[in-house]
Design an enzyme around this catalytic site. Structure first.
Site, PDB file in Angstrom:
ATOM      1  N   TYR A 124     -61.599  -0.135 -34.470  1.00  0.00           N
ATOM      2  CA  TYR A 124     -60.761  -1.095 -35.192  1.00  0.00           C
ATOM      3  C   TYR A 124     -60.195  -2.175 -34.268  1.00  0.00           C
ATOM      4  O   TYR A 124     -59.439  -3.022 -34.721  1.00  0.00           O
ATOM      5  CB  TYR A 124     -59.597  -0.379 -35.881  1.00  0.00           C
ATOM      6  CG  TYR A 124     -60.002   0.345 -37.132  1.00  0.00           C
ATOM      7  CD1 TYR A 124     -60.788   1.490 -37.063  1.00  0.00           C
ATOM      8  CD2 TYR A 124     -59.612  -0.115 -38.378  1.00  0.00           C
ATOM      9  CE1 TYR A 124     -61.168   2.158 -38.202  1.00  0.00           C
ATOM     10  CE2 TYR A 124     -59.992   0.554 -39.520  1.00  0.00           C
ATOM     11  CZ  TYR A 124     -60.759   1.688 -39.435  1.00  0.00           C
ATOM     12  OH  TYR A 124     -61.136   2.354 -40.558  1.00  0.00           O
ATOM     13  N   LYS A 191     -65.354  13.583 -31.290  1.00  0.00           N
ATOM     14  CA  LYS A 191     -66.810  13.749 -31.188  1.00  0.00           C
ATOM     15  C   LYS A 191     -67.143  13.628 -29.694  1.00  0.00           C
ATOM     16  O   LYS A 191     -67.961  12.807 -29.265  1.00  0.00           O
ATOM     17  CB  LYS A 191     -67.508  12.668 -32.043  1.00  0.00           C
ATOM     18  CG  LYS A 191     -69.011  12.826 -32.178  1.00  0.00           C
ATOM     19  CD  LYS A 191     -69.428  13.870 -33.178  1.00  0.00           C
ATOM     20  CE  LYS A 191     -70.933  14.015 -33.199  1.00  0.00           C
ATOM     21  NZ  LYS A 191     -71.402  15.145 -34.010  1.00  0.00           N
ATOM     22  N   ASP A 225     -67.531  16.211 -37.384  1.00  0.00           N
ATOM     23  CA  ASP A 225     -68.451  16.559 -38.475  1.00  0.00           C
ATOM     24  C   ASP A 225     -68.175  17.969 -38.970  1.00  0.00           C
ATOM     25  O   ASP A 225     -68.110  18.232 -40.173  1.00  0.00           O
ATOM     26  CB  ASP A 225     -69.925  16.362 -38.073  1.00  0.00           C
ATOM     27  CG  ASP A 225     -70.240  16.810 -36.660  1.00  0.00           C
ATOM     28  OD1 ASP A 225     -69.294  17.030 -35.884  1.00  0.00           O
ATOM     29  OD2 ASP A 225     -71.428  16.959 -36.332  1.00  0.00           O
ATOM     30  N   ASP A 249     -59.121   7.490 -40.476  1.00  0.00           N
ATOM     31  CA  ASP A 249     -59.260   6.784 -41.743  1.00  0.00           C
ATOM     32  C   ASP A 249     -60.110   7.617 -42.715  1.00  0.00           C
ATOM     33  O   ASP A 249     -59.732   7.838 -43.869  1.00  0.00           O
ATOM     34  CB  ASP A 249     -59.940   5.432 -41.474  1.00  0.00           C
ATOM     35  CG  ASP A 249     -59.910   4.522 -42.673  1.00  0.00           C
ATOM     36  OD1 ASP A 249     -59.055   4.727 -43.554  1.00  0.00           O
ATOM     37  OD2 ASP A 249     -60.748   3.602 -42.740  1.00  0.00           O
TER      38      ASP A 249
END
Ligand code: NAD
Length: 362
Positions: A124, A191, A225, A249
């Site tokens: 972002y 991640k 995930d 988000d």
């Protein structure tokens, strides 16, 4: 004591839900002087700017704002007014509770999660290289030189910065939030197995900060995930989640889905001495002007705001009134009915009226 608070109604459904929330907040009896400022498409129409300086100045002065959703224009240079406000005011912590309310249809009961999203960096940051531009080609050549890795020449590139400073700030915020709110566990979502220098850094900082809370708050970590699957299978195993911007988000919408949808998911954007309260949902332009959507997410954002300004009694009363109206299931909007076409569903302002009516009986 009178509180001076900036009110940004927003666009799309923003005006309707903001007005409903402001009326409910006033009905608690707390004395508020709203300072109305424009941002988004209305501001563009009237002032030629999507985010006029006066809107930011008003928040800086009043330190607290209630903000309706604002449409992100597609195909202009401006990324998002919402992101711009958070970045301009360094509202680095986004807090989004996802809580079950009796009467809201959902696959799960008794969910009580809090998502803490880093708000200032990650993808972002708005640093992007457009496909075909000379600077993009230069960057691709430089990356090839430095890393021996090839990027196709017809690529666009978005940069994902994650700093030690911002990671430590948000992770400490999450642990402090957990302590203050009598929570038991903080899960760091990442991640890091793939993005070793960004998510890996975020995770390392989390492991370090966690040591300061050893014995007080349990520290846990999850790959993003896997986290999505765990949340839809065993949401009760989680408590406070802390995440970089993009995962925050996505996971906050997922958690809103777990507790019954975007219509009831509130949020707060917090800086060191300023705060902007807004629903998780966007401006849902297709419902604009129909007096149809659920005002609860904005009203519950108002509850978070009342707590922030230390009006705890008013906050509790307003949350209780919302809970009771939803539990009764009569004066609620279409999304809270078993059948969204149920003709007994009420409009945005009628649901707010029912909540105000309930407040009077508490
Ligand atoms: P959205 O959240 O506006 O709407 C998605 C769907 O969720 C709607 O079609 C509707 O079915 C449901 N929904 C949303 N709010 C609801 C409510 N109060 N009551 C009942 N149902 C509700 O998401 P979108 O359509 O992807 O985004 C529309 C615009 O909003 C985009 O321009 C986006 O960038 C912007 N946006 C703004 C914010 C913000 O202001 N903070 C946040 C998210 C999206």
């Amino acid at each position: 004591m009178e509180h001076k608070i900036t009110l940004i109604p927003g666009d799309g459904i923003g005006q309707e839900v903001s007005l409903a929330a402001a009326r409910c907040i006033e009905a608690t009896g707390v004395s508020i002087k709203w300072e109305n400022v424009l941002a988004g498409s209305d501001a563009l129409e009237k002032t030629g700017e999507l985010l006029p300086q006066s809107a930011l100045d008003s928040i800086r002065k009043n330190k607290v704002a209630l903000k309706g959703p604002i449409t992100t224009p597609i195909g202009t240079g401006f990324r998002s007014v919402n992101v711009a406000i958070r970045q301009a005011l360094d509202l680095y912590a986004c807090v989004r509770p996802a809580k079950s309310y009796l009467g809201v249809r959902s696959a799960f009961k008794n969910i009580d999660l809090v998502i803490i999203r880093e708000n200032s960096e990650d993808l972002y940051a708005g640093i992007e290289y457009e496909e075909g531009k000379p600077e993009t080609k230069n960057l691709i050549t430089q990356i090839k030189k430095d890393t021996k890795k090839s990027i196709r020449v017809d690529s666009g590139i978005s940069i994902k910065p994650i700093s030690k400073f911002a990671s430590e700030r948000i992770i400490r915020f999450a642990f402090e939030y957990a302590l203050k709110n009598k929570r038991k566990k903080v899960t760091c979502v990442h991640k890091a197995n793939i993005m070793k220098f960004t998510d890996g850094l975020f995770l390392n900082v989390a492991r370090q900060v966690a040591k300061d809370y050893n014995g007080k708050i349990i520290f846990d970590e999850a790959i993003v995930d896997n986290m999505t699957m765990q949340l839809v299978q065993k949401p009760h195993n989680y408590d406070v989640l802390v995440l970089p911007n993009l995962y925050g988000d996505i996971i906050s919408d997922l958690c809103a889905g777990l507790v019954g949808g975007l219509g009831i998911a509130p949020g707060a954007n917090l800086g060191t001495d300023m705060a902007v309260f807004e629903a998780v949902h966007g401006s849902a332009p297709k419902y604009k002007g129909q007096n149809k959507v659920n005002p609860t997410a904005m009203i519950l954002s108002g509850v978070l705001m009342l707590r922030y300004i230390h009006e705890n009694k008013a906050a509790e009363a307003l949350e209780e009134a919302v809970k009771e109206v939803i539990a009764e299931g009569k004066s609620v909007t279409y999304d809270l009915k078993a059948d969204p076409l149920d003709p007994t569903a009420v409009g945005t302002s009628e649901m707010a009226n029912a909540i105000i009516g309930k407040l009077k009986t508490l």
